[in-house]
Design an enzyme around this catalytic site. Structure first.
Site, PDB file in Angstrom:
ATOM      1  N   PHE A 147       0.861  -1.188   0.000  1.00 57.03           N
ATOM      2  CA  PHE A 147       0.000   0.000   0.000  1.00 57.03           C
ATOM      3  C   PHE A 147       0.895   1.235   0.000  1.00 57.03           C
ATOM      4  O   PHE A 147       1.645   1.468   0.939  1.00 57.03           O
ATOM      5  CB  PHE A 147      -0.956   0.055   1.194  1.00 57.03           C
ATOM      6  CG  PHE A 147      -1.844   1.273   1.129  1.00 57.03           C
ATOM      7  CD1 PHE A 147      -3.024   1.253   0.413  1.00 57.03           C
ATOM      8  CD2 PHE A 147      -1.460   2.467   1.730  1.00 57.03           C
ATOM      9  CE1 PHE A 147      -3.824   2.402   0.299  1.00 57.03           C
ATOM     10  CE2 PHE A 147      -2.247   3.613   1.622  1.00 57.03           C
ATOM     11  CZ  PHE A 147      -3.433   3.566   0.906  1.00 57.03           C
ATOM     12  N   ASP A 233       9.329   3.152   2.172  1.00 57.01           N
ATOM     13  CA  ASP A 233       8.105   3.913   2.441  1.00 57.01           C
ATOM     14  C   ASP A 233       7.791   3.756   3.922  1.00 57.01           C
ATOM     15  O   ASP A 233       7.254   2.738   4.354  1.00 57.01           O
ATOM     16  CB  ASP A 233       6.949   3.393   1.573  1.00 57.01           C
ATOM     17  CG  ASP A 233       5.647   4.156   1.841  1.00 57.01           C
ATOM     18  OD1 ASP A 233       5.576   4.905   2.840  1.00 57.01           O
ATOM     19  OD2 ASP A 233       4.695   3.991   1.051  1.00 57.01           O
ATOM     20  N   LYS A 274       2.201  11.260   7.155  1.00 55.04           N
ATOM     21  CA  LYS A 274       1.380  11.034   8.347  1.00 55.04           C
ATOM     22  C   LYS A 274       1.911  11.723   9.613  1.00 55.04           C
ATOM     23  O   LYS A 274       1.696  12.924   9.769  1.00 55.04           O
ATOM     24  CB  LYS A 274       1.183   9.524   8.529  1.00 55.04           C
ATOM     25  CG  LYS A 274       0.348   8.944   7.370  1.00 55.04           C
ATOM     26  CD  LYS A 274      -0.235   7.588   7.631  1.00 55.04           C
ATOM     27  CE  LYS A 274      -1.237   7.232   6.546  1.00 55.04           C
ATOM     28  NZ  LYS A 274      -0.877   6.119   5.700  1.00 55.04           N
TER      29      LYS A 274
HETATM   30  C1  LIG Z   1      -1.031   6.157   4.215  1.00 58.20           C
HETATM   31  C2  LIG Z   1       0.113   5.645   3.412  1.00 58.20           C
HETATM   32  C3  LIG Z   1       0.479   6.230   2.183  1.00 58.20           C
HETATM   33  C4  LIG Z   1      -0.338   7.335   1.539  1.00 58.20           C
HETATM   34  O1  LIG Z   1      -0.429   8.462   2.290  1.00 58.20           O
HETATM   35  P1  LIG Z   1      -1.612   9.542   1.967  1.00 58.20           P
HETATM   36  O2  LIG Z   1      -1.269  10.705   2.832  1.00 58.20           O
HETATM   37  O3  LIG Z   1      -2.909   8.880   2.320  1.00 58.20           O
HETATM   38  O4  LIG Z   1      -1.525   9.835   0.516  1.00 58.20           O
HETATM   39  C5  LIG Z   1       1.599   5.754   1.542  1.00 58.20           C
HETATM   40  N1  LIG Z   1       2.317   4.741   2.052  1.00 58.20           N
HETATM   41  C6  LIG Z   1       1.999   4.140   3.210  1.00 58.20           C
HETATM   42  C7  LIG Z   1       2.839   3.026   3.724  1.00 58.20           C
HETATM   43  C8  LIG Z   1       0.867   4.554   3.924  1.00 58.20           C
HETATM   44  O5  LIG Z   1       0.523   3.944   5.052  1.00 58.20           O
END
Ligand SMILES: *Cc1c(COP(=O)(O)O)cnc(C)c1O
Length: 426
Positions: A147, A233, A274
């Site tokens: 994701f 990520d 986040k």
């Molecule tokens: C939430 C998330 C994203 C995307 O972030 P948004 O601010 O919703 O675009 C990307 N990578 C990971 C691992 C995430 O948990």
């Protein structure tokens, strides 16, 4: 009927969203109006423990006063300049954030998905300009179950049919391998056009899949042996959530990434979002060292809001809180307690088969099929008992409170979870 005559209960707001909003989410039926620390309150005044933390955006707790104060003060002073001009906050923030995470440079964006897109562009440009790849031939490796957000390019390499179906044509240049499988990475890395590996150190959305202890280090080694960039990520796992500053820090709970640390696997490109703002504002970032970041020249990438003065001030305050309140150490300690308590409960019930995770990013696996309603119904029952969580992928419930949670509060939460599980009838 006049506006004041409407009884504004939860159902009123749910109906409004249903009628006027796109149905791109399926929320739990609770309408929140206030948050403070680990707590949120609904419009009927009922208090809950938040065990989702806005997908780990509010690691510092809801409405942290230091973060809110930074936001308000800067909003009163200067909110947005665009990057057409310099401002007196971005530079200090760039110095702060690169020292905090120990990279030469940062590229500021707003959302997680934008930061992932930025990392993909950066990796490709580096491959063409520094690694001799022919035009349009670059391939980035991703993992099954990933994701990384919801843009057109990102969903192109998702294997979640719901996120992908009927959104084509898809962006090419990606290849997908199983998660936690070094052999599969070694195999695809042999192709010289394969120039990067984009990976979550723990797959959060997929259900908190925690790979083997040395997976990150081995993956990085494969990347470097084959002229590939290792791209982490850490939008969900980063910033103290897993009991270290970053999940790639491994078994170290110090407050800075340290190159000397044996378990630290430094990514070539680090993606944050986040909790970088503590949930107060959309702030994301891509960090890399000079030889990678220097391939981006003026006009080649950008964002009107990226690096704006409010975002910069909010991010510095949010990272200060992580350090000042020892959130890394708290996440580590309370995470150990939490998994121990869940394992004790699992001993006495058939409803839960497993708990897994790291620090305060955990999930329990419900003993039913992913298609069943069991996990959803259990979350509705948890809500009735004062704790908010949501299933991910059917039968998995992610449990991730704000990292400011105290030991006493955690004991109360464990009691709520235990009571709910023991009383639950399918
Ligand atoms: C939430 C998330 C994203 C995307 O972030 P948004 O601010 O919703 O675009 C990307 N990578 C990971 C691992 C995430 O948990």
């Amino acid at each position: 009927m006049s506006e004041t005559a409407v009884l504004k209960n939860s159902q009123y707001y749910i109906d409004l969203e249903n009628e006027h909003g796109a149905h791109n989410y399926h929320p739990l039926p609770v309408v929140l109006e206030k948050g403070e620390g680990v707590y949120v309150w609904d419009v009927e005044g009922k208090r809950y423990y938040d065990f989702l933390s806005s997908y780990s955006a509010v690691n510092q707790g809801h409405s942290h006063p230091k973060i809110v104060d930074a936001l308000i003060a800067q909003a009163h002073t200067l909110a947005l300049t665009s990057r057409a001009f310099y401002n007196n906050v971005l530079g200090p923030y760039e110095k702060y954030v690169t020292e905090y995470f120990r990279f030469d440079k940062v590229l500021p964006m707003n959302t997680g998905a934008e930061a992932v897109e930025t990392a993909i562009k950066l990796c490709r440009k580096w491959a063409y300009e520094k690694n001799g790849i022919s035009e349009n031939e670059a391939v980035i490796v991703v993992c099954k179950g990933n994701f990384h957000g919801r843009t057109t390019t990102i969903i192109s390499f998702s294997d979640d049919d719901n996120a992908r179906d009927n959104f084509g044509p898809y962006t090419g240049g990606f290849i997908s391998i199983p998660y936690n499988d070094i052999k599969a990475l070694e195999e695809v890395a042999k192709d010289k056009n394969v120039i990067g590996f984009l990976v979550e150190p723990i797959q959060g959305e997929a259900g908190v899949y925690t790979p083997d202890e040395n997976y990150m280090a081995k993956a990085q080694a494969v990347c470097h042996e084959n002229g590939m960039l290792f791209i982490a990520d850490e939008v969900q796992t980063g910033i103290a959530r897993t009991g270290s500053l970053l999940a790639v820090c491994g078994n170290c709970s110090c407050e800075n990434q340290c190159e000397q640390q044996a378990t630290y696997t430094k990514p070539d490109i680090l993606i944050l979002g986040k909790a970088l703002s503590g949930g107060a504002y959309p702030v994301s970032a891509v960090l890399a060292d000079n030889e990678i970041m220097e391939v981006i020249k003026p006009g080649q990438h950008g964002s009107t809001f990226g690096g704006n003065p409010i975002a910069a001030k909010v991010a510095m305050a949010a990272l200060d809180v992580v350090t000042d309140e020892h959130l890394i150490q708290n996440a580590r300690k309370l995470g150990d307690i939490f998994r121990k308590e869940m394992n004790r409960i699992i001993e006495k019930t058939d409803l839960v088969v497993k708990v897994r995770g790291k620090g305060l990013l955990n999930a329990i696996i419900i003993n039913d099929s992913p298609e069943s309603e069991t996990a959803w119904n259990l979350c509705v029952q948890l809500k009735e008992n004062g704790l908010l969580a949501k299933p991910t992928h059917g039968n998995i419930i992610r449990l991730a409170p704000p990292l400011v949670i105290s030991e006493v509060q955690m004991a109360e939460c464990v009691a709520i979870i235990e009571k709910t599980i023991m009383e639950f009838k399918k």
